[in-house]
Design a protein around this motif. Structure first.
Motif, PDB file in Angstrom:
ATOM      1  N   GLY A   1       0.804  -1.214   0.000  1.00  0.00           N
ATOM      2  CA  GLY A   1       0.000   0.000   0.000  1.00  0.00           C
ATOM      3  C   GLY A   1       0.835   1.261   0.000  1.00  0.00           C
ATOM      4  O   GLY A   1       2.024   1.263   0.358  1.00  0.00           O
ATOM      5  N   GLU A   2       0.203   2.361  -0.381  1.00  0.00           N
ATOM      6  CA  GLU A   2       0.872   3.659  -0.454  1.00  0.00           C
ATOM      7  C   GLU A   2       1.433   4.090   0.898  1.00  0.00           C
ATOM      8  O   GLU A   2       2.577   4.548   1.001  1.00  0.00           O
ATOM      9  CB  GLU A   2      -0.126   4.692  -0.974  1.00  0.00           C
ATOM     10  N   ALA A   3       0.634   3.929   1.959  1.00  0.00           N
ATOM     11  CA  ALA A   3       1.074   4.378   3.282  1.00  0.00           C
ATOM     12  C   ALA A   3       2.292   3.598   3.761  1.00  0.00           C
ATOM     13  O   ALA A   3       3.219   4.162   4.353  1.00  0.00           O
ATOM     14  CB  ALA A   3      -0.067   4.246   4.286  1.00  0.00           C
ATOM     15  N   SER A   4       2.299   2.293   3.512  1.00  0.00           N
ATOM     16  CA  SER A   4       3.439   1.487   3.963  1.00  0.00           C
ATOM     17  C   SER A   4       4.688   1.825   3.164  1.00  0.00           C
ATOM     18  O   SER A   4       5.806   1.818   3.704  1.00  0.00           O
ATOM     19  CB  SER A   4       3.124  -0.006   3.856  1.00  0.00           C
ATOM     20  N   GLY A   5       4.534   2.135   1.884  1.00  0.00           N
ATOM     21  CA  GLY A   5       5.680   2.542   1.080  1.00  0.00           C
ATOM     22  C   GLY A   5       6.287   3.833   1.575  1.00  0.00           C
ATOM     23  O   GLY A   5       7.518   3.982   1.666  1.00  0.00           O
ATOM     24  N   ALA A   6       5.422   4.781   1.931  1.00  0.00           N
ATOM     25  CA  ALA A   6       5.900   6.061   2.455  1.00  0.00           C
ATOM     26  C   ALA A   6       6.582   5.873   3.806  1.00  0.00           C
ATOM     27  O   ALA A   6       7.659   6.429   4.063  1.00  0.00           O
ATOM     28  CB  ALA A   6       4.735   7.040   2.575  1.00  0.00           C
ATOM     29  N   ALA A   7       5.964   5.074   4.688  1.00  0.00           N
ATOM     30  CA  ALA A   7       6.533   4.862   6.025  1.00  0.00           C
ATOM     31  C   ALA A   7       7.886   4.164   5.949  1.00  0.00           C
ATOM     32  O   ALA A   7       8.836   4.530   6.655  1.00  0.00           O
ATOM     33  CB  ALA A   7       5.567   4.044   6.875  1.00  0.00           C
ATOM     34  N   ALA A   8       7.995   3.162   5.082  1.00  0.00           N
ATOM     35  CA  ALA A   8       9.261   2.445   4.940  1.00  0.00           C
ATOM     36  C   ALA A   8      10.347   3.357   4.393  1.00  0.00           C
ATOM     37  O   ALA A   8      11.507   3.296   4.822  1.00  0.00           O
ATOM     38  CB  ALA A   8       9.064   1.235   4.022  1.00  0.00           C
ATOM     39  N   THR A   9       9.976   4.215   3.453  1.00  0.00           N
ATOM     40  CA  THR A   9      10.961   5.135   2.879  1.00  0.00           C
ATOM     41  C   THR A   9      11.444   6.134   3.923  1.00  0.00           C
ATOM     42  O   THR A   9      12.654   6.429   4.015  1.00  0.00           O
ATOM     43  CB  THR A   9      10.361   5.878   1.674  1.00  0.00           C
ATOM     44  N   ARG A  10      10.526   6.662   4.736  1.00  0.00           N
ATOM     45  CA  ARG A  10      10.932   7.595   5.797  1.00  0.00           C
ATOM     46  C   ARG A  10      11.881   6.904   6.776  1.00  0.00           C
ATOM     47  O   ARG A  10      12.871   7.493   7.228  1.00  0.00           O
ATOM     48  CB  ARG A  10       9.703   8.126   6.530  1.00  0.00           C
ATOM     49  N   ASP A  11      11.582   5.666   7.101  1.00  0.00           N
ATOM     50  CA  ASP A  11      12.442   4.895   8.000  1.00  0.00           C
ATOM     51  C   ASP A  11      13.842   4.777   7.409  1.00  0.00           C
ATOM     52  O   ASP A  11      14.851   5.037   8.086  1.00  0.00           O
ATOM     53  CB  ASP A  11      11.812   3.515   8.201  1.00  0.00           C
ATOM     54  N   LEU A  12      13.932   4.412   6.157  1.00  0.00           N
ATOM     55  CA  LEU A  12      15.233   4.210   5.520  1.00  0.00           C
ATOM     56  C   LEU A  12      16.014   5.512   5.378  1.00  0.00           C
ATOM     57  O   LEU A  12      17.233   5.549   5.602  1.00  0.00           O
ATOM     58  CB  LEU A  12      15.040   3.548   4.152  1.00  0.00           C
ATOM     59  N   LEU A  13      15.329   6.590   5.031  1.00  0.00           N
ATOM     60  CA  LEU A  13      16.022   7.867   4.818  1.00  0.00           C
ATOM     61  C   LEU A  13      16.462   8.503   6.129  1.00  0.00           C
ATOM     62  O   LEU A  13      17.332   9.389   6.129  1.00  0.00           O
ATOM     63  CB  LEU A  13      15.124   8.831   4.035  1.00  0.00           C
ATOM     64  N   ALA A  14      15.874   8.050   7.246  1.00  0.00           N
ATOM     65  CA  ALA A  14      16.282   8.584   8.559  1.00  0.00           C
ATOM     66  C   ALA A  14      17.544   7.901   9.081  1.00  0.00           C
ATOM     67  O   ALA A  14      18.113   8.342  10.088  1.00  0.00           O
ATOM     68  CB  ALA A  14      15.143   8.419   9.552  1.00  0.00           C
ATOM     69  N   ARG A  15      17.988   6.858   8.428  1.00  0.00           N
ATOM     70  CA  ARG A  15      19.155   6.121   8.904  1.00  0.00           C
ATOM     71  C   ARG A  15      20.446   6.834   8.495  1.00  0.00           C
ATOM     72  O   ARG A  15      20.483   7.594   7.527  1.00  0.00           O
ATOM     73  CB  ARG A  15      19.129   4.690   8.361  1.00  0.00           C
ATOM     74  N   ASP A  16      21.486   6.565   9.268  1.00  0.00           N
ATOM     75  CA  ASP A  16      22.791   7.177   8.993  1.00  0.00           C
ATOM     76  C   ASP A  16      23.860   6.087   9.029  1.00  0.00           C
ATOM     77  O   ASP A  16      24.134   5.531  10.096  1.00  0.00           O
ATOM     78  CB  ASP A  16      23.095   8.266  10.034  1.00  0.00           C
TER      79      ASP A  16
END
Length: 282
Positions: free
Chosen positions: A168-183
């Motif tokens: 789903g769209e929401a899960s794609g957005a949430a997963a992307t935010r999670d990944l982009l917050a990593r360092d």
């Protein structure tokens, strides 16, 4: 062939809203219908929200003699539906494998080869930190893709991170935010469908990242949604309609009391567009 019955059953266990967004299911249905309708049969489609509801549908169809066979989609690990249909005496055809040695007729899709090609493409562009946003983990083809993704990343000496989504769209957005917050964050992300990948485009823009200069995105299952995104998405393109036709042909063989066979369809192939590019220099 069962006298007086001229229908094939397909139960989709997914949110109805996703059916309107994702092209895969509709293309599969169209291909199956094209094949079986040529032999005077129709597709009986039912959409449910749970495994219990799906199994209840099979029991009702069997008790009322409504279908000659059932198409099973999205096989799970230790899937209970195979035994349930066998107990009901309803023949089954499995879409997508996950292997060629199933006890029922099936149409095999080489998801591992497709995952390897996706990783190879991104590594060839210089990406060293890759991520994958999956469909539900209990799906057999999800696990096949994930295992192949992780193994290929390890073999090529790059990082491969996996985050679960649900298509789903929401899960794609949430997963992307999670990944982009990593360092450090990944410089390339592979998504299990086009809906999640398109959602990632918006998240990247919110984060001030340019696609593909700062972040490469690649979708599974090419579609008009992927082609008309901004920028257009590179994708693992698969002829889902042709898959449906092959599934329909497999069903016709089963209802004619033909032998249990494993059919193989050509794997997806990479279509490069404007969402993948060389990795950023830093």
């Amino acid at each position: 062939m069962t006298p007086g019955i001229h229908a094939v059953g397909l139960v989709l266990r997914q949110p109805t809203r996703l059916l309107g967004l994702e092209a895969f299911s509709m293309q599969l249905i169209a291909g199956i219908e094209e094949s079986i309708s040529a032999e005077g049969r129709s597709l009986l489609l039912h959409i449910v929200g749970s495994l219990d509801a799906e199994l209840a549908t099979y029991r009702r169809w069997a008790e009322q003699h409504q279908v000659e066979a059932v198409v099973l989609h999205n096989l799970t690990v230790d899937d209970p539906r195979l035994d349930a249909l066998a107990a009901l005496g309803v023949p089954a055809v499995v879409v997508g494998g996950p292997s060629r040695d199933l006890p029922v007729a099936n149409v095999f899709v080489d998801n591992a080869a497709e995952a390897h090609e996706a990783v190879d493409h991104l590594v060839a562009l210089g990406h060293r930190r890759l991520a994958r946003v999956t469909g539900p983990h209990d799906l057999a083809h999800t696990r096949t893709r994930t295992d192949a993704f992780v193994e290929r990343c390890a073999a090529l000496g790059v990082d491969g991170t996996v985050v679960e989504g649900d298509y789903g769209e929401a899960s794609g957005a949430a997963a992307t935010r999670d990944l982009l917050a990593r360092d450090p964050r990944p410089t390339a992300i592979v998504f299990d469908n086009d809906v999640m990948a398109v959602a990632a485009l918006d998240v990247a823009r919110e984060a001030g990242l340019r696609v593909p200069a700062d972040l490469s995105l690649l979708a599974w299952d090419d579609s008009p949604l992927a082609r008309h995104a901004a920028p257009p998405l590179s994708a693992m393109a698969f002829d889902v309609h042709a898959l449906g036709v092959q599934v329909g042909d497999c069903v016709l063989n089963v209802v004619a009391a033909g032998p249990v066979r494993s059919y193989t369809v050509p794997p997806a192939h990479l279509v490069t567009r404007s969402s993948t590019a060389p990795a950023p220099s830093s």
